[in-house]
Scaffold this motif. Sequence first.
Motif, PDB file in Angstrom:
ATOM      1  N   GLU A   1      22.240  86.809  21.225  1.00 35.79           N
ATOM      2  CA  GLU A   1      21.004  87.034  20.168  1.00 35.79           C
ATOM      3  C   GLU A   1      21.635  86.253  19.018  1.00 35.79           C
ATOM      4  OE1 GLU A   1      19.804  90.868  18.300  1.00 35.79           O
ATOM      5  OE2 GLU A   1      18.557  90.962  20.086  1.00 35.79           O
ATOM      6  N   GLU A   2      20.508  85.559  18.370  1.00 28.01           N
ATOM      7  CA  GLU A   2      20.795  84.643  17.197  1.00 28.01           C
ATOM      8  C   GLU A   2      19.536  84.633  16.384  1.00 28.01           C
ATOM      9  OE1 GLU A   2      23.497  81.298  18.821  1.00 28.01           O
ATOM     10  OE2 GLU A   2      21.968  81.490  20.036  1.00 28.01           O
ATOM     11  N   LYS A   3      19.498  85.849  15.625  1.00 30.60           N
ATOM     12  CA  LYS A   3      18.109  85.959  15.032  1.00 30.60           C
ATOM     13  C   LYS A   3      18.240  85.247  13.677  1.00 30.60           C
ATOM     14  CE  LYS A   3      16.774  90.516  16.670  1.00 30.60           C
ATOM     15  NZ  LYS A   3      16.410  91.829  16.395  1.00 30.60           N
ATOM     16  N   GLU A   4      19.328  84.849  13.197  1.00 29.67           N
ATOM     17  CA  GLU A   4      19.464  83.910  11.789  1.00 29.67           C
ATOM     18  C   GLU A   4      19.064  82.330  12.395  1.00 29.67           C
ATOM     19  OE1 GLU A   4      23.631  83.425  13.982  1.00 29.67           O
ATOM     20  OE2 GLU A   4      22.057  84.882  13.856  1.00 29.67           O
ATOM     21  N   TYR A   5      18.933  82.096  13.537  1.00 30.88           N
ATOM     22  CA  TYR A   5      18.149  80.700  14.009  1.00 30.88           C
ATOM     23  C   TYR A   5      16.823  81.043  14.630  1.00 30.88           C
ATOM     24  CZ  TYR A   5      22.829  78.561  13.545  1.00 30.88           C
ATOM     25  OH  TYR A   5      24.010  78.128  12.967  1.00 30.88           O
ATOM     26  N   ILE A   6      16.514  81.953  15.605  1.00 31.13           N
ATOM     27  CA  ILE A   6      15.632  82.100  16.247  1.00 31.13           C
ATOM     28  C   ILE A   6      15.390  83.224  16.890  1.00 31.13           C
ATOM     29  CG2 ILE A   6      16.029  81.108  18.453  1.00 31.13           C
ATOM     30  CD1 ILE A   6      13.486  79.695  18.559  1.00 31.13           C
ATOM     31  N   THR A   7      14.398  84.000  17.112  1.00 32.27           N
ATOM     32  CA  THR A   7      14.214  85.458  17.556  1.00 32.27           C
ATOM     33  C   THR A   7      13.833  85.609  18.933  1.00 32.27           C
ATOM     34  OG1 THR A   7      11.874  85.439  16.925  1.00 32.27           O
ATOM     35  CG2 THR A   7      13.345  86.107  15.368  1.00 32.27           C
ATOM     36  N   ARG A   8      13.892  84.511  19.669  1.00 30.10           N
ATOM     37  CA  ARG A   8      13.674  84.550  21.133  1.00 30.10           C
ATOM     38  C   ARG A   8      14.554  83.269  21.671  1.00 30.10           C
ATOM     39  NH1 ARG A   8       9.801  80.164  23.136  1.00 30.10           N
ATOM     40  NH2 ARG A   8       8.980  79.182  21.125  1.00 30.10           N
ATOM     41  N   GLN A   9      14.604  83.171  22.968  1.00 33.28           N
ATOM     42  CA  GLN A   9      15.208  82.128  23.576  1.00 33.28           C
ATOM     43  C   GLN A   9      14.180  80.767  23.383  1.00 33.28           C
ATOM     44  OE1 GLN A   9      14.306  84.555  25.800  1.00 33.28           O
ATOM     45  NE2 GLN A   9      12.940  83.828  27.396  1.00 33.28           N
ATOM     46  N   ALA A  10      15.013  79.599  22.785  1.00 27.12           N
ATOM     47  CA  ALA A  10      14.113  78.529  22.557  1.00 27.12           C
ATOM     48  C   ALA A  10      13.952  77.698  23.625  1.00 27.12           C
ATOM     49  CB  ALA A  10      15.160  77.739  21.485  1.00 27.12           C
ATOM     50  N   LEU A  11      12.795  78.322  24.372  1.00 21.53           N
ATOM     51  CA  LEU A  11      12.618  77.481  25.823  1.00 21.53           C
ATOM     52  C   LEU A  11      10.945  77.531  25.698  1.00 21.53           C
ATOM     53  CD1 LEU A  11      13.495  76.363  28.543  1.00 21.53           C
ATOM     54  CD2 LEU A  11      13.043  78.836  29.183  1.00 21.53           C
ATOM     55  N   HIS A  12      10.394  76.075  25.925  1.00 20.67           N
ATOM     56  CA  HIS A  12       8.853  76.135  25.952  1.00 20.67           C
ATOM     57  C   HIS A  12       8.637  75.253  27.159  1.00 20.67           C
ATOM     58  CE1 HIS A  12       4.898  75.502  24.199  1.00 20.67           C
ATOM     59  NE2 HIS A  12       5.023  74.039  24.151  1.00 20.67           N
TER      60      HIS A  12
ATOM     61  N   LEU B   1      13.854  75.692  14.117  1.00 17.60           N
ATOM     62  CA  LEU B   1      15.262  75.947  14.546  1.00 17.60           C
ATOM     63  C   LEU B   1      15.867  74.453  14.523  1.00 17.60           C
ATOM     64  CD1 LEU B   1      17.817  76.950  15.870  1.00 17.60           C
ATOM     65  CD2 LEU B   1      16.757  77.018  18.146  1.00 17.60           C
ATOM     66  N   ILE B   2      14.876  73.235  14.709  1.00 16.69           N
ATOM     67  CA  ILE B   2      15.678  72.070  14.974  1.00 16.69           C
ATOM     68  C   ILE B   2      15.972  71.619  13.449  1.00 16.69           C
ATOM     69  CG2 ILE B   2      14.838  69.510  15.503  1.00 16.69           C
ATOM     70  CD1 ILE B   2      13.330  70.515  17.873  1.00 16.69           C
ATOM     71  N   ASP B   3      14.980  71.878  12.444  1.00  7.02           N
ATOM     72  CA  ASP B   3      15.266  71.817  11.016  1.00  7.02           C
ATOM     73  C   ASP B   3      16.508  72.160  10.417  1.00  7.02           C
ATOM     74  OD1 ASP B   3      12.950  70.274  10.847  1.00  7.02           O
ATOM     75  OD2 ASP B   3      11.738  71.868   9.955  1.00  7.02           O
ATOM     76  N   LYS B   4      16.886  73.641  11.042  1.00  9.14           N
ATOM     77  CA  LYS B   4      18.079  74.138  10.620  1.00  9.14           C
ATOM     78  C   LYS B   4      19.056  73.636  11.099  1.00  9.14           C
ATOM     79  CE  LYS B   4      15.948  78.733  10.396  1.00  9.14           C
ATOM     80  NZ  LYS B   4      15.743  80.029  11.020  1.00  9.14           N
ATOM     81  N   LEU B   5      19.216  73.142  12.342  1.00  8.25           N
ATOM     82  CA  LEU B   5      20.329  72.240  12.968  1.00  8.25           C
ATOM     83  C   LEU B   5      20.620  71.103  12.199  1.00  8.25           C
ATOM     84  CD1 LEU B   5      19.412  73.293  16.866  1.00  8.25           C
ATOM     85  CD2 LEU B   5      21.385  74.090  15.355  1.00  8.25           C
ATOM     86  N   LYS B   6      19.527  70.341  12.063  1.00 10.83           N
ATOM     87  CA  LYS B   6      19.573  68.942  11.527  1.00 10.83           C
ATOM     88  C   LYS B   6      20.200  69.272   9.891  1.00 10.83           C
ATOM     89  CE  LYS B   6      15.763  66.594  13.389  1.00 10.83           C
ATOM     90  NZ  LYS B   6      14.378  65.860  13.073  1.00 10.83           N
ATOM     91  N   LYS B   7      20.189  70.287   9.536  1.00 12.31           N
ATOM     92  CA  LYS B   7      20.779  70.561   8.074  1.00 12.31           C
ATOM     93  C   LYS B   7      22.297  70.951   8.123  1.00 12.31           C
ATOM     94  CE  LYS B   7      16.577  71.912   5.675  1.00 12.31           C
ATOM     95  NZ  LYS B   7      15.680  72.987   5.221  1.00 12.31           N
TER      96      LYS B   7
END
Length: 301
Positions: A256-267, A295-301
Motif C-alpha cells: 500500500e502506497e497512499k502517498e503515491y496512489i490509493t489503489r493499484q495503478a492499473l488501467h 502519480l506519473i507527475d510525482k515520479l517525474k519530480k
Amino acid sequence: MSNKDNTLRFIVSEKENGFKLKEYLKITAQLSSRFVTKAVKEDRIRVNHQKLTLSYVLKAGDIIDIKINREEHQDIIPEKIDLNIIYEDEDIIVVDKPNGMVVHPTKRHLNGTLANGLLYYFQEKGSNNIVRLVNRLDMDTSGLILVAKNSYSHMSLSRDMVKDEFVKSYLAIVHENIKEENGIIDKPIYRVGEGTIKRIIDERGQRSITKYEVVESFKEADLVKLTLLTGRTHQIRVHLSSIGHPIYGDALYGQEEKEYITRQALHAYRLEFPHPTTDKIIKLESNIPKDMRDLIDKLKK
C-alpha cells in the motif's frame, strides 16, 4: 449473416446444401448448443418463415431467422449512476469504469455497482436488456468493460475472446525499471485456497501469458503497456510482481502506497474485438485516469 430488427438471418449456400438444421447452426452459424436449445424451446427459430425441427434438411437458398430478443429478468436493483459510455449499439455497450466501482453485485456490495447502473440505464431507455459482462475488472482497476445486450452477442463475444482479433490491453505503473523493454511473461497462476483471493505462481496452476512493452521510463518506475494472451484472475498483477516489478499501490501483490496512489495503478485502456453480428473489428481506447497521471507527475519530480 445479417442482423435486422433483432433477428439473426442466415442464407444457406450451395456448399451447405443437405446440411441438417442442427448441423448448420453448430458448424456454420457457430452457435452454442445452449443457445440453440433455448432458442428452440422458446420458439425463436424459423426456416423460410416456418417452424421446422432441427433434423430438417436444408436446401441452398433457405433463409434461417433467429429472434435474438427474449423476455428476461435479473435480480439486480436498478440504480441511477453516472456512467461513462464509450460505445453503444443494439448488440453491445462499452463503459469506462472508474476505480473503486465493483462490476457486479456481491454480498458485500449490493448497490453502487456497474451492473446496478447499467440495469437502470437500460430500463430508462425502455430496453429489455439484462447485464451480460464479457470481461471483468477488479474494483480498483479502472478502464473498459464490454457488456453484451443479448444472449447471442454474449455467446459470440465469449467464443471469440480466444481469437487473435480480440485484444485487451492495459497500462500499469510499476516499481523500478524493467531490464528488457519488451517481452512475454509465461508463468502458471494458481489459486492458493478457497479462503483467499490471492494467486501465486505455481506449476499446479493454469498457463498464463502476458505480453509487455515499456512505454516510458522514470527514475525508479516504468509506465508499461500490457496485453493479455490468456485471461486469469489478477494475471497482470501476479505476473509483474513475480518478475520483481509490482504495480504501484497494489496492496495484495506489492504494498500500500497512499502517498503515491490509493489503489493499484492499473488501467484497462484498450479493447479490440470482432463485432458479434457484423464481424467488423471495433477498436476503442480510454484515456489514462487522473490519479495515474498524478502519480506519473510525482515520479517525474
